[in-house]
Design a protein around this motif. Sequence first.
Motif, PDB file in Angstrom:
ATOM      1  N   GLU A  45      20.196  27.044 -11.980  1.00  0.00           N
ATOM      2  CA  GLU A  45      19.176  26.253 -11.284  1.00  0.00           C
ATOM      3  C   GLU A  45      18.666  25.132 -12.182  1.00  0.00           C
ATOM      4  N   VAL A  46      18.318  24.012 -11.557  1.00  0.00           N
ATOM      5  CA  VAL A  46      17.697  22.895 -12.257  1.00  0.00           C
ATOM      6  C   VAL A  46      16.279  22.727 -11.709  1.00  0.00           C
ATOM      7  N   MET A  47      15.298  22.851 -12.586  1.00  0.00           N
ATOM      8  CA  MET A  47      13.894  22.749 -12.215  1.00  0.00           C
ATOM      9  C   MET A  47      13.270  21.551 -12.912  1.00  0.00           C
ATOM     10  N   ALA A  48      12.532  20.744 -12.174  1.00  0.00           N
ATOM     11  CA  ALA A  48      11.787  19.634 -12.756  1.00  0.00           C
ATOM     12  C   ALA A  48      10.304  19.965 -12.729  1.00  0.00           C
ATOM     13  N   ILE A  49       9.613  19.652 -13.819  1.00  0.00           N
ATOM     14  CA  ILE A  49       8.171  19.849 -13.900  1.00  0.00           C
ATOM     15  C   ILE A  49       7.533  18.477 -14.043  1.00  0.00           C
ATOM     16  N   ILE A  50       6.643  18.143 -13.118  1.00  0.00           N
ATOM     17  CA  ILE A  50       5.963  16.854 -13.128  1.00  0.00           C
ATOM     18  C   ILE A  50       4.457  17.091 -13.092  1.00  0.00           C
ATOM     19  N   GLY A  51       3.712  16.031 -13.338  1.00  0.00           N
ATOM     20  CA  GLY A  51       2.265  16.142 -13.309  1.00  0.00           C
ATOM     21  C   GLY A  51       1.638  15.170 -14.281  1.00  0.00           C
ATOM     22  N   PRO A  52       0.320  14.998 -14.202  1.00  0.00           N
ATOM     23  CA  PRO A  52      -0.359  14.043 -15.081  1.00  0.00           C
ATOM     24  C   PRO A  52      -0.293  14.453 -16.541  1.00  0.00           C
ATOM     25  N   SER A  53      -0.482  13.500 -17.421  1.00  0.00           N
ATOM     26  CA  SER A  53      -0.528  13.792 -18.856  1.00  0.00           C
ATOM     27  C   SER A  53      -1.647  14.778 -19.142  1.00  0.00           C
ATOM     28  N   GLY A  54      -1.388  15.690 -20.061  1.00  0.00           N
ATOM     29  CA  GLY A  54      -2.410  16.673 -20.418  1.00  0.00           C
ATOM     30  C   GLY A  54      -2.488  17.856 -19.483  1.00  0.00           C
ATOM     31  N   SER A  55      -1.517  18.000 -18.587  1.00  0.00           N
ATOM     32  CA  SER A  55      -1.576  19.094 -17.618  1.00  0.00           C
ATOM     33  C   SER A  55      -0.961  20.383 -18.144  1.00  0.00           C
ATOM     34  N   GLY A  56      -0.329  20.329 -19.336  1.00  0.00           N
ATOM     35  CA  GLY A  56       0.238  21.532 -19.926  1.00  0.00           C
ATOM     36  C   GLY A  56       1.745  21.642 -19.790  1.00  0.00           C
ATOM     37  N   LYS A  57       2.399  20.587 -19.308  1.00  0.00           N
ATOM     38  CA  LYS A  57       3.845  20.649 -19.049  1.00  0.00           C
ATOM     39  C   LYS A  57       4.645  20.929 -20.320  1.00  0.00           C
ATOM     40  N   SER A  58       4.408  20.139 -21.349  1.00  0.00           N
ATOM     41  CA  SER A  58       5.181  20.301 -22.585  1.00  0.00           C
ATOM     42  C   SER A  58       4.864  21.637 -23.256  1.00  0.00           C
ATOM     43  N   THR A  59       3.603  22.047 -23.215  1.00  0.00           N
ATOM     44  CA  THR A  59       3.238  23.342 -23.797  1.00  0.00           C
ATOM     45  C   THR A  59       3.942  24.474 -23.077  1.00  0.00           C
ATOM     46  N   LEU A  60       4.017  24.380 -21.753  1.00  0.00           N
ATOM     47  CA  LEU A  60       4.731  25.401 -20.988  1.00  0.00           C
ATOM     48  C   LEU A  60       6.189  25.467 -21.410  1.00  0.00           C
ATOM     49  N   LEU A  61       6.814  24.318 -21.566  1.00  0.00           N
ATOM     50  CA  LEU A  61       8.214  24.283 -21.972  1.00  0.00           C
ATOM     51  C   LEU A  61       8.398  24.940 -23.335  1.00  0.00           C
ATOM     52  N   ARG A  62       7.476  24.659 -24.256  1.00  0.00           N
ATOM     53  CA  ARG A  62       7.588  25.199 -25.611  1.00  0.00           C
ATOM     54  C   ARG A  62       7.282  26.701 -25.656  1.00  0.00           C
ATOM     55  N   CYS A  63       6.593  27.203 -24.643  1.00  0.00           N
ATOM     56  CA  CYS A  63       6.367  28.652 -24.566  1.00  0.00           C
ATOM     57  C   CYS A  63       7.644  29.388 -24.146  1.00  0.00           C
ATOM     58  N   VAL A  64       8.552  28.690 -23.455  1.00  0.00           N
ATOM     59  CA  VAL A  64       9.785  29.340 -23.000  1.00  0.00           C
ATOM     60  C   VAL A  64      10.609  29.813 -24.187  1.00  0.00           C
ATOM     61  N   ASN A  65      10.742  28.968 -25.222  1.00  0.00           N
ATOM     62  CA  ASN A  65      11.514  29.391 -26.390  1.00  0.00           C
ATOM     63  C   ASN A  65      10.613  29.779 -27.562  1.00  0.00           C
ATOM     64  N   LEU A  66       9.335  29.972 -27.266  1.00  0.00           N
ATOM     65  CA  LEU A  66       8.351  30.480 -28.224  1.00  0.00           C
ATOM     66  C   LEU A  66       8.134  29.555 -29.413  1.00  0.00           C
ATOM     67  N   LEU A  67       8.392  28.257 -29.243  1.00  0.00           N
ATOM     68  CA  LEU A  67       7.898  27.303 -30.232  1.00  0.00           C
ATOM     69  C   LEU A  67       6.379  27.304 -30.221  1.00  0.00           C
ATOM     70  N   GLU A  68       5.818  27.578 -29.053  1.00  0.00           N
ATOM     71  CA  GLU A  68       4.386  27.866 -28.915  1.00  0.00           C
ATOM     72  C   GLU A  68       4.254  29.323 -28.504  1.00  0.00           C
ATOM     73  N   GLN A  69       3.417  30.061 -29.207  1.00  0.00           N
ATOM     74  CA  GLN A  69       3.200  31.457 -28.849  1.00  0.00           C
ATOM     75  C   GLN A  69       2.101  31.538 -27.793  1.00  0.00           C
ATOM     76  N   PRO A  70       2.379  32.094 -26.613  1.00  0.00           N
ATOM     77  CA  PRO A  70       1.325  32.239 -25.604  1.00  0.00           C
ATOM     78  C   PRO A  70       0.175  33.094 -26.132  1.00  0.00           C
ATOM     79  N   THR A  71      -1.019  32.791 -25.671  1.00  0.00           N
ATOM     80  CA  THR A  71      -2.172  33.602 -26.022  1.00  0.00           C
ATOM     81  C   THR A  71      -2.086  34.964 -25.342  1.00  0.00           C
ATOM     82  N   SER A  72      -1.600  34.964 -24.109  1.00  0.00           N
ATOM     83  CA  SER A  72      -1.337  36.212 -23.394  1.00  0.00           C
ATOM     84  C   SER A  72      -0.243  35.957 -22.369  1.00  0.00           C
ATOM     85  N   GLY A  73       0.342  37.047 -21.891  1.00  0.00           N
ATOM     86  CA  GLY A  73       1.418  36.923 -20.918  1.00  0.00           C
ATOM     87  C   GLY A  73       2.745  37.401 -21.485  1.00  0.00           C
TER      88      GLY A  73
END
Length: 263
Positions: A45-73
């Motif tokens: 599957e190909v998924m696109a994530i869009i939205g205004p700047s500062g909405s958390g898009k890049s952080t979400l992407l970095r949580c997928v490969n744990l470059l950012e560690q989620p606080t919970s989840g």
Amino acid sequence: MSATVAPASVTSVARPALVQLDAIHKSYGEHVVLDDVNLKLAAGEVMAIIGPSGSGKSTLLRCVNLLEQPTSGRVTLAGVTVEAGKPTPRKDLVQLRRAVGMVFQSFNLFPHLSVLRNICLAQERTMGRSRAEAESVSMQLLKRVGLADKAEQYPARCSGGQQQRIAIARALALDPQVMLFDEPTSALDPELGLEVLAVMRELADGGMTMIVVTHEMHFAEDVSERVLVMADGKIVEQGPSAMVMRDPQTERAKRFLSAVKNR
């Protein structure tokens, strides 16, 4: 006909999930960046994530490969599950990250290495490939992205679009199951961006599983199967790409898409 849009915590994908995020929360002190985000991504599957700047898009992407560690989840990828706040065996972390290739806004190429060595190095160090094997794989990928003639050049001698295509080849060289793209054309002139989008389109057509954070609305509509709209750290709308892009159902998604189309 009105679009049928899945709730933010539900996906209509029937295929088994290759990537699954459950109740992902990310905060820095009192600043909440991601707020109870859930998604599933099926193989191919190909998924696109869009939205205004500062909405958390890049952080979400970095949580997928744990470059950012989620606080919970909880993050599940390629059969490995990592729960925030609990120790993760190193072998599981390595396995998860090996399954993911990531392309950033900046190219992150080593300036002192040739294009070929930029692509070979990680293969030799993380996959144990011989130099000859790594060079063979790298040359195949450079041909695939249209840059075989740049193998012995240094990154500074390449245009921005060429450098980003080299970065894509480098990520592909590690045989990822999922490719993550964090606004890969945002630093490029429009013409150079088209070179990169053409490579991404070819990957999508070839069945690569992809999550793409992008401001390229045509790409989001034409290439991805599903679009997620994020705002204020939440998924405010998601659904089949053409439906979301042409007939958004939530006021926040309507406001964002109207602003993008009318600027």
